[in-house]
Motif scaffolding. Structure first.
Motif, PDB file in Angstrom:
ATOM      1  N   ILE A 149      -6.397  -2.948   4.629  1.00 47.85           N
ATOM      2  CA  ILE A 149      -5.374  -3.975   4.850  1.00 47.85           C
ATOM      3  C   ILE A 149      -5.935  -5.142   5.838  1.00 47.85           C
ATOM      4  O   ILE A 149      -5.787  -6.266   5.442  1.00 47.85           O
ATOM      5  CB  ILE A 149      -4.040  -3.430   5.362  1.00 47.85           C
ATOM      6  N   ASP A 156      -0.180   5.351   9.134  1.00 44.76           N
ATOM      7  CA  ASP A 156      -0.946   4.047   8.717  1.00 44.76           C
ATOM      8  C   ASP A 156      -0.036   2.823   8.859  1.00 44.76           C
ATOM      9  O   ASP A 156      -0.607   1.684   9.400  1.00 44.76           O
ATOM     10  CB  ASP A 156      -1.339   4.097   7.442  1.00 44.76           C
ATOM     11  N   GLY A 203      -6.792   3.203   5.607  1.00 43.63           N
ATOM     12  CA  GLY A 203      -5.718   2.402   5.128  1.00 43.63           C
ATOM     13  C   GLY A 203      -5.679   1.243   5.906  1.00 43.63           C
ATOM     14  O   GLY A 203      -5.588  -0.119   5.304  1.00 43.63           O
ATOM     15  N   PHE A 204      -5.507   1.462   7.201  1.00 42.01           N
ATOM     16  CA  PHE A 204      -5.467   0.276   7.899  1.00 42.01           C
ATOM     17  C   PHE A 204      -6.724  -0.864   7.886  1.00 42.01           C
ATOM     18  O   PHE A 204      -6.387  -1.992   7.900  1.00 42.01           O
ATOM     19  CB  PHE A 204      -5.738   0.668   9.589  1.00 42.01           C
ATOM     20  N   LYS A 212       0.656  -1.315  -0.036  1.00 40.48           N
ATOM     21  CA  LYS A 212       0.117  -0.024  -0.042  1.00 40.48           C
ATOM     22  C   LYS A 212       1.005   1.258   0.149  1.00 40.48           C
ATOM     23  O   LYS A 212       0.478   1.954  -0.736  1.00 40.48           O
ATOM     24  CB  LYS A 212      -0.896   0.006   1.250  1.00 40.48           C
ATOM     25  N   ILE A 242      -8.285  -7.237   3.965  1.00 35.33           N
ATOM     26  CA  ILE A 242      -7.764  -8.153   2.947  1.00 35.33           C
ATOM     27  C   ILE A 242      -7.226  -9.206   3.870  1.00 35.33           C
ATOM     28  O   ILE A 242      -7.347 -10.530   3.431  1.00 35.33           O
ATOM     29  CB  ILE A 242      -6.662  -7.523   2.318  1.00 35.33           C
ATOM     30  N   VAL A 243      -6.497  -9.096   4.741  1.00 33.38           N
ATOM     31  CA  VAL A 243      -5.597 -10.201   5.601  1.00 33.38           C
ATOM     32  C   VAL A 243      -6.970 -11.056   6.147  1.00 33.38           C
ATOM     33  O   VAL A 243      -6.894 -12.301   6.032  1.00 33.38           O
ATOM     34  CB  VAL A 243      -5.103  -9.529   6.863  1.00 33.38           C
ATOM     35  N   VAL A 262      -0.363  -0.570  11.292  1.00 35.06           N
ATOM     36  CA  VAL A 262      -0.840  -1.805  10.777  1.00 35.06           C
ATOM     37  C   VAL A 262       0.400  -2.743  11.696  1.00 35.06           C
ATOM     38  O   VAL A 262       0.114  -3.841  12.253  1.00 35.06           O
ATOM     39  CB  VAL A 262      -0.422  -1.839   9.376  1.00 35.06           C
TER      40      VAL A 262
END
Lengths: 231, 398, 856
Positions: free
Chosen positions: B171, C11, B167-168, A217, B174-175, C15
């Motif tokens: 992701i 971000d 954004g987080f 990303k 998807i995971v 994560v």
């Protein structure tokens, strides 16, 4: 506490099902049994006698696949079931290679042998073993039972089931002919081993995946920001 | 027309009334089922999982894969031309997962213990993974969808907060999806010896995941075509062909793996030498779900023809049907022989499934009509980034 | 730009942070918020019930073994009420040795069967039958008994039939009233009982006890120590439900006892205990037994010492009259090889076993063994192989192996499966079996046939003799037993508890008007499970009075005017000897687990009431009929005191209800005390009584009575699920056992898959079984049943039926609800004029039937 196992010498079994009824009286599940939900049942099939009951695997798939640890493997042998945590997803019904756990609709409970954990704790044999009129069912220390089973199998040319099936179990079954023909499920054989349940690979996978995706990303964001910078 | 306030309304039609009827039946039946247990079903120890598992869980999850695939394509791979479909895809996914969660709950023998996985982690269990992923992903999707909702009801600040998380969330989505899409397959890897060899393979997780990634955009395509009719927005000639290509490539991968797997395990021959319910269903699945769409896709792709709306939608329908057939085959057809007895869902099971779907459609329509899900591409207003989160990471060019 | 970059980095960090947290979770304690329970704390490690007490009991009526055990009483976790929960073994009991069976446990649950009869019922609507409403009204048991007494007074004794096993109370009642007593043991024990009497036990003898088990034979088998056994259909599925024997068979197997089984069905008993199993043509076991005798006698492999000293092998028989020669005192004679003359067998020092004929006075005589040799001369293994489909070398090998293991070798027989397989020729088979056991010298020997000794529970007459002789029994009884002089003599003159001709009672009730009243003492036996109940049903419709004393209202009750409520076996006290494993003198007792919960009356109490009402002179010590001078009934007290076990039953039970004298078994001692020619008692092979009624005194080959014809070619085989008995609601009204029966396909009829193919039926199909009308001339009733295809039925020419289901009493919710079929409907009641031509005992015959099977 010692580790225990049951030995079923089916060459002494007449399928009288005294074990089955004694089990029902021990746990007072007459209503369930009347619907066909037995913790143990002996069928006299054409090619031999089949005891359908929990094998208490060394590495039980039901325990592994239970999403809430309602099924647990004890150090002394039995796979125990806790009604308090069970959510009734019935994955155990699906995954057991021996087709043992059954879900009782009425009580919303999994019906499965506990190896009479409450009796074993008090130094007694499981109810079925104590009641067996011919001594076809025997109970004792895991290692001793295994040795006995191996010995009998060699001496009397019997087949030993439960040694390698599904990676070994706490139930040894001796049969005269092919146990599968008698009714026992054909289960993949694995060498006996007693290791802990596999490491938590499932939790580590997403971590790695997350990091990779995060990187991706960042890359795409960066690409875009470069593009917008160009603008 | 039902009017809640000046902004929020719901148009009534005959079809919608029917959906409402089914939804009503659904809620009554679900309450009844919660009270009396699974005895209203035809599920048994030979068939602990049936119609609900196929449709409410397996299909629901596969078809809602559009959410994470489009989000991934858009955010992670940065393919911005599919922007117009991201919001509807998220809505579908969010609704889909809410329904899956409800479906799972209905399928649980002891539904009131639904929270147990949160405190008692069977972390080595595929089922646990599925529960947790579905749970977390539903939360994630809710958060992803939150901007649209809060914006719709006028809570701009809250909406903005969620936009910041995009954004987080993407992701994580998807995971989580990767995990549980494949673990749905893993669940049937566990059925070794019982699931018919035509479907059982160690590659099931890969097949499940790849088919989900292929079918997700296909669902989005169909949905867009349908909603385009209803809400009179135009066919996106940039986004749709891209999605079709995406599905085409992924499906090609899926098909190659599937066929190689069948060859390696010596099952391909059986398809053409024996004829029974299993081989028939498998052939049907392969022809409708893979051979036909791939034939069209590659014949267009190789000849460089532009994939028009008709072809795109037709292919998407084939892919969806293929997945429907595949999941049904794994849960029902492939388990038929080993189960020893037959299974046909009870009326209550069927009504609950129909009702759940009906309710989902109603909610979809309601949200779509009131929360500005469809913004015609290329015509977004200034506020759109705030409203949807789409384009949040992009600095407004102005 | 800078701001944008920061955002994306944030971000990214987010994560990574979350992912890290997730990774650490795999070792985080929070993984299992609900920790695994420590040992003893898991719900499944908690005792499921609390035990309050254990009550000593002896099983009765469930099988012949009569295991001693404890009934465990505790708090039921479901209801919170105290109740009997299960059984616990008594390891000191020589029979059960700490075991019990599924039927014993089912008795625990039948105590609480909601369908149990707790009150006495009286019919108000005349139309009889299970399809008609009897209009039952509840009456006080005492009132009902008084009404019945008043009613019974209207009939002559010959018009009344007591349908009851010969327990001490029934015996005294039937004797004092002068009525015929007949019971269903014809089919179960009959052949076995009478041949046993005529060869060994010679009633009445000093050990004939009035025990709770109504079989009264006194021989058991030392399975533990035996080395070689031959089983003729002894391996019925029903045997699996007999823990008191299973544990002994198991012991024998551990001691390497060889067991050769002959049966058309390969049962689970054969799986466990057969060293060799051979499929045999139904009804031909006799041929194998005769060929075995042939081999043993021809090769002189018999136990000579035993034959000379303890049998009639040397006894001389007049070759013309076929009667043994006897001294004036009635002793058998033998030919002395030294003195070359006939001498009393006991004092003859050199009796010859073979040769002859010897001239004794004017007659020509041969010793019994020589006659046996002559009689079986043509019965070679090759001859038998033709008849039986068992290979000749198998028969020869079996005979020699059997003889070589003597005296640790025997052929066991107990009941139906014993003297059966149960055909018209089975009395000869049972006779041949007795001869085989004699040839091996295993009778009254450790490891062989062991005899009851050292204990006796007296009869009522033993402790209080009647003041005047009992009236004559009816000259023409309704069961035609008078047509069978051999067994009638035993019944009238020697042992009144001997089995009656139940297999002719229905015929007699239906075809004659000898009886007008039938009194059934039918403690949960489901008499209508017996042979051709449809004939009994039709007959009972015309009876003036029918009474049943029963634990349940079963289908028989629907033909009754009164059904009197009986107590459950666990509601009664008991005293028993170890009849079927009598290795040591032993008493076991049982105490009531609970008081009767309704208006029931025990059999003893009821018999005394009826006796005092109808024949008071025999039920009072001085014949006065004074209720204060009732005859004593405490036979148990007397027995216990005699043996020195306790001063009375109460003390005995206080001491635990168990007494044993574990002395070593004295071989051949009891035989001397009870056998023929006592006090130097012998086993008889040659039965004079048969000669007198124009039957062969030694067994010869005879075909079965029933012949195949066209489609009527399936030989009817009968067995029963290990957990069922004669349609006894204690078991078949138990929903768990019903499920087990279904899971085991034992609610089906079983045929071989090839036979099924031939008649075009598939697994699970419904079929109709029909009798050949030539053999069932009156009221046939075809049977509809589900079919199960199995190779356990090893032949194409037979069908295996399971006994004890097909209940028609609608009040029994489990038993009557689409549960199996009734095998008895296919077994014709016996026409006495036919039967006596084939069989001087008239017992058994139930499998002597061929049926047609067609798809329903």
């Amino acid at each position: 506490m010692k580790e225990y196992a049951v030995l079923i010498d089916s060459t002494y079994c007449t399928a009288c099902n005294t074990c089955a009824y004694r089990c029902i009286q021990e746990f007072r599940y007459h209503t369930q049994a009347a619907k066909g939900l037995f913790r143990t049942f002996v069928a006299a099939n054409d090619e031999g006698i089949y005891h359908k009951r929990c094998m208490h695997c060394l590495e039980p798939e039901c325990v592994k696949q239970c999403p809430v640890n309602a099924l647990t493997k004890t150090e002394y042998g039995p796979v125990l079931y806790s009604i308090d945590t069970c959510i009734g997803c019935q994955i155990c019904v699906k995954v057991c290679p021996f087709g043992i756990p059954q879900f009782d609709e009425a009580t919303k409970k999994i019906v499965k042998c506990s190896l009479c954990a409450q009796r074993v704790g008090n130094g007694k044999e499981p109810a079925c073993v104590e009641a067996c009129p011919t001594g076809a069912l025997q109970f004792g220390e895991y290692k001793a039972m295994m040795a006995k089973a191996k010995d009998l199998a060699a001496k009397r040319k019997l087949t030993l089931y439960g040694m390698q099936e599904a990676g070994g179990t706490h139930l040894f079954v001796l049969t005269e002919g092919d146990p599968v023909k008698a009714g026992y499920p054909a289960v993949a054989k694995r060498a006996v081993k007693m290791k802990a349940l596999p490491a938590d690979g499932l939790v580590r996978v997403p971590v790695v995946a997350g990091l990779v995706l995060g990187g991706l990303k960042k890359l795409s964001d960066r690409k875009e920001s470069i593009a917008s910078e160009k603008d | 027309m039902i009017r809640i306030n000046s902004n929020i309304t719901f148009r009534m039609t005959g079809f919608r009334k029917l959906l409402m009827l089914f939804s009503g039946i659904f809620f009554v039946l679900v309450l009844y089922r919660f009270a009396v247990g699974l005895s209203i079903t035809n599920l048994s120890d030979a068939w602990p999982w049936g119609l609900w598992t196929v449709i409410d869980v397996k299909l629901g999850i596969a078809l809602a894969a559009g959410g994470f695939t489009t989000a991934g394509i858009y955010y992670i791979l940065g393919i911005k031309k599919i922007e117009s479909v991201v919001k509807p895809a998220l809505l579908t996914a969010w609704l889909g997962y809410c329904m899956v969660a409800l479906g799972l709950l209905v399928d649980l023998g002891r539904w009131y213990g639904f929270w147990h996985p949160i405190v008692s982690w069977g972390h080595h269990s595929v089922m646990f993974e599925l529960y947790m992923c579905v749970l977390l992903y539903t939360v994630v999707l809710t958060a992803e969808f939150a901007p649209i909702f809060f914006d719709g009801i006028g809570f701009k600040r809250t909406a903005k907060f969620f936009v910041g998380l995009t954004g987080f969330l993407v992701i994580a989505g998807i995971v989580l999806s990767t995990m549980h899409q494949s673990s749905l397959g893993s669940m049937y890897v566990l059925m070794a010896g019982r699931l018919d060899q035509l479907w059982w393979t160690m590659a099931l997780p890969i097949l499940y995941f790849s088919s989900a990634v292929a079918v997700g955009p296909a669902v989005v395509t169909c949905e867009s075509a349908l909603s385009g009719k209803t809400y009179k927005h135009e066919w996106d000639n940039e986004a749709m062909p891209f999605l079709a290509k995406w599905s085409g490539y992924v499906l090609s991968f899926y098909f190659v793996v599937r066929i190689i797997d069948l060859i390696v395990r010596g099952q391909l021959g059986r398809l053409f030498t024996t004829f029974d319910a299993q081989t028939f269903m498998c052939l049907l699945e392969l022809v409708i779900g893979s051979v036909l769409p791939l034939f069209f896709f590659w014949s267009y792709n190789l000849s460089g023809k532009f994939m028009d709306k008709k072809m795109t939608v037709r292919n998407a329908i084939f892919i969806i049907l293929g997945v429907v057939l595949n999941r049904t085959n794994v849960v029902i057809t492939g388990m038929w022989k080993s189960a020893g007895t037959g299974y046909f869902p009870s009326t209550q099971e069927i009504l609950i499934t129909i009702g759940l779907t009906s309710f989902g459609i109603l909610v979809y329509l309601f949200i779509a009509e009131n929360f500005g899900v469809f913004t015609p591409h290329g015509a977004e207003d200034e506020d759109s980034s705030v409203r949807s989160g789409v384009g949040a990471s992009r600095v407004p060019s102005a | 730009m800078a701001e944008e970059k920061k955002l994306s980095r944030r971000d990214f960090l987010k994560v990574v942070g979350v992912a890290g947290a997730a990774a650490s979770m795999s070792t985080f304690p929070f993984r299992n918020l609900s920790a695994q329970a420590p040992f003893g704390k898991h719900p499944q490690e908690q005792a499921p019930y609390i035990v309050k007490k254990k009550v000593a009991q002896v099983c009765a009526r469930a099988c012949e073994a009569d295991c001693a055990y404890y009934v465990v009483v505790g708090v039921d976790p479901v209801t919170g009420l105290e109740r009997a929960l299960t059984l616990e073994g008594r390891p000191e009991d020589p029979v059960a040795r700490g075991k019990f069976c599924i039927k014993g446990m089912s008795f625990v649950d039948s105590l609480y069967d909601p369908d149990r009869l707790l009150v006495t019922l009286k019919r108000t609507k005349p139309k009889k039958g299970t399809d008609n409403d009897p209009g039952w009204v509840t009456v006080k048991t005492d009132d009902a008994v008084n009404e019945i007494i008043a009613e019974l007074k209207k009939y002559k004794p010959s018009e009344i039939l007591m349908a009851s096993p010969g327990d001490p109370y029934t015996n005294k009642l039937a004797k004092s009233l002068g009525t015929t007593r007949s019971d269903q043991r014809t089919e179960c024990f009959g052949t076995h009982y009478y041949i046993n009497c005529l060869t060994i036990t010679n009633p009445p003898n000093k050990y004939y006890s009035s025990t709770y088990t109504p079989s009264h034979h006194i021989a058991g088998y030392d399975f533990d120590k035996a080395k070689y056994q031959v089983w003729f259909g002894f391996d019925s599925y029903s045997k699996a439900g007999k823990a008191g024997m299973l544990n002994h068979w198991s012991e024998g197997k551990k001691n390497n006892c060889k067991i050769v089984m002959f049966n058309p069905v390969k049962t689970s008993m054969a799986d466990a205990f057969a060293t060799e199993y051979y499929s045999i043509k139904p009804g031909t076991d006799l041929a194998v037994a005769l060929a075995m005798i042939n081999v043993i006698v021809a090769n002189k492999k018999y136990n000579t010492a035993f034959l000379k000293k303890y049998s009639d092998a040397a006894a001389l028989v007049d070759t013309k009259t076929k009667l043994t020669l006897k001294t004036k005192e009635g002793a058998l004679m033998a030919w002395c090889s030294q003195h070359r003359r006939a001498e009393p067998i006991d004092t003859c020092h050199a009796p010859v076993l073979d040769g002859g004929p010897f001239k004794v006075d004017t007659v020509e005589a041969k010793p019994v063994l020589q006659l046996l040799k002559d009689a079986t001369k043509t019965n070679t293994p090759e001859w038998a192989a033709q008849i039986t489909d068992v290979p000749a070398d198998v028969i020869r090998k079996t005979a020699l192996g059997f003889a070589a293991a003597a005296p640790y070798s025997f052929v066991p027989t107990y009941k139906r499966d014993a003297a059966g397989p149960n055909y018209a020729n089975s009395w000869r088979l049972r006779h041949a079996i007795s001869i085989l056991n004699t040839l091996s010298g295993s009778i009254d020997h450790e490891g062989g046939v062991i005899l009851l000794h050292g204990v006796k529970i007296p009869w009522l007459e033993d402790i209080s003799a009647p003041v005047k002789p009992y009236p004559e029994q009816p000259k023409e009884p309704v069961d035609f037993r008078n047509q069978f002089p051999v067994t009638d003599d035993i019944y009238r003159n020697k042992d009144f508890s001997a089995p009656g001709h139940y297999g002719m009672v229905g015929w007699g009730l239906y075809n004659t008007d000898r009886a007008k009243v039938v009194f059934f003492r039918n403690p949960h036996r489901g008499l209508f499970a017996m042979i051709q109940p449809q004939m009994a049903e039709a007959a009972l419709e015309k009876m003036k009075l029918v009474v049943d004393w029963n634990l349940y209202l079963d289908d028989l009750g629907y033909w009754c005017d009164y059904v009197i409520a009986a107590p459950h076996q666990f509601e009664e006290g008991k005293l028993d000897v170890r009849l079927y494993f009598p290795k040591w003198p032993c008493f076991v007792g049982g105490s009531p687990v609970q008081k009767t919960t309704g208006d029931q009356i025990g059999w003893g109490g009821l018999a005394v009431k009826l006796g005092m009402g109808l024949a008071p002179q025999y039920w009072t010590t001085d014949g006065s009929g004074d209720p204060k001078k009732k005859v004593p009934l405490n036979v148990g007290d007397v027995a216990l005191k005699e043996a020195g076990a306790a001063k009375d039953s109460a003390e005995f039970m206080q001491k635990g209800g168990f007494w044993i004298n574990k002395k070593a078994y004295e071989n051949y001692k009891t035989l001397g005390e009870i056998g023929y020619g006592r006090p130097n008692g012998r086993v008889r092979m040659f039965i004079d009584e048969f000669s007198k009624v124009n039957h062969e005194p030694l067994p010869i080959w005879a075909e079965r009575w029933h012949k195949t014809k066209d489609d009527y070619k399936f030989s009817l085989l009968i067995t029963r699920a290990p957990w069922n008995m004669h349609a006894d609601p204690n078991f078949i009204n138990n929903p768990v056992l019903k499920k087990m029966t279904e899971k085991s396909f034992m609610d089906c009829v079983w045929i071989h898959p090839d036979a099924a193919k031939e008649i075009g039926v598939n697994e699970g199909d419904m079929v109709i079984l029909e009798n050949n009308p030539e053999y069932m001339k009156q009221v046939p009733r075809p049977v509809k049943a589900k079919v199960h295809l199995t190779k356990r039925v090893t032949r194409n020419d037979c069908v295996l039926t399971f006994h004890g289901m097909g209940h028609r009493a609608k009040n029994l919710k489990v038993a009557s609800n689409n549960y199996g079929y009734r095998d008895g409907d296919l077994i014709p009641q016996k026409d006495p004029s036919i039967v006596k031509k084939y069989d001087p005992t008239g017992m058994g015959w139930v499998e002597d039937v061929y049926v047609r099977i067609r798809k329903a």
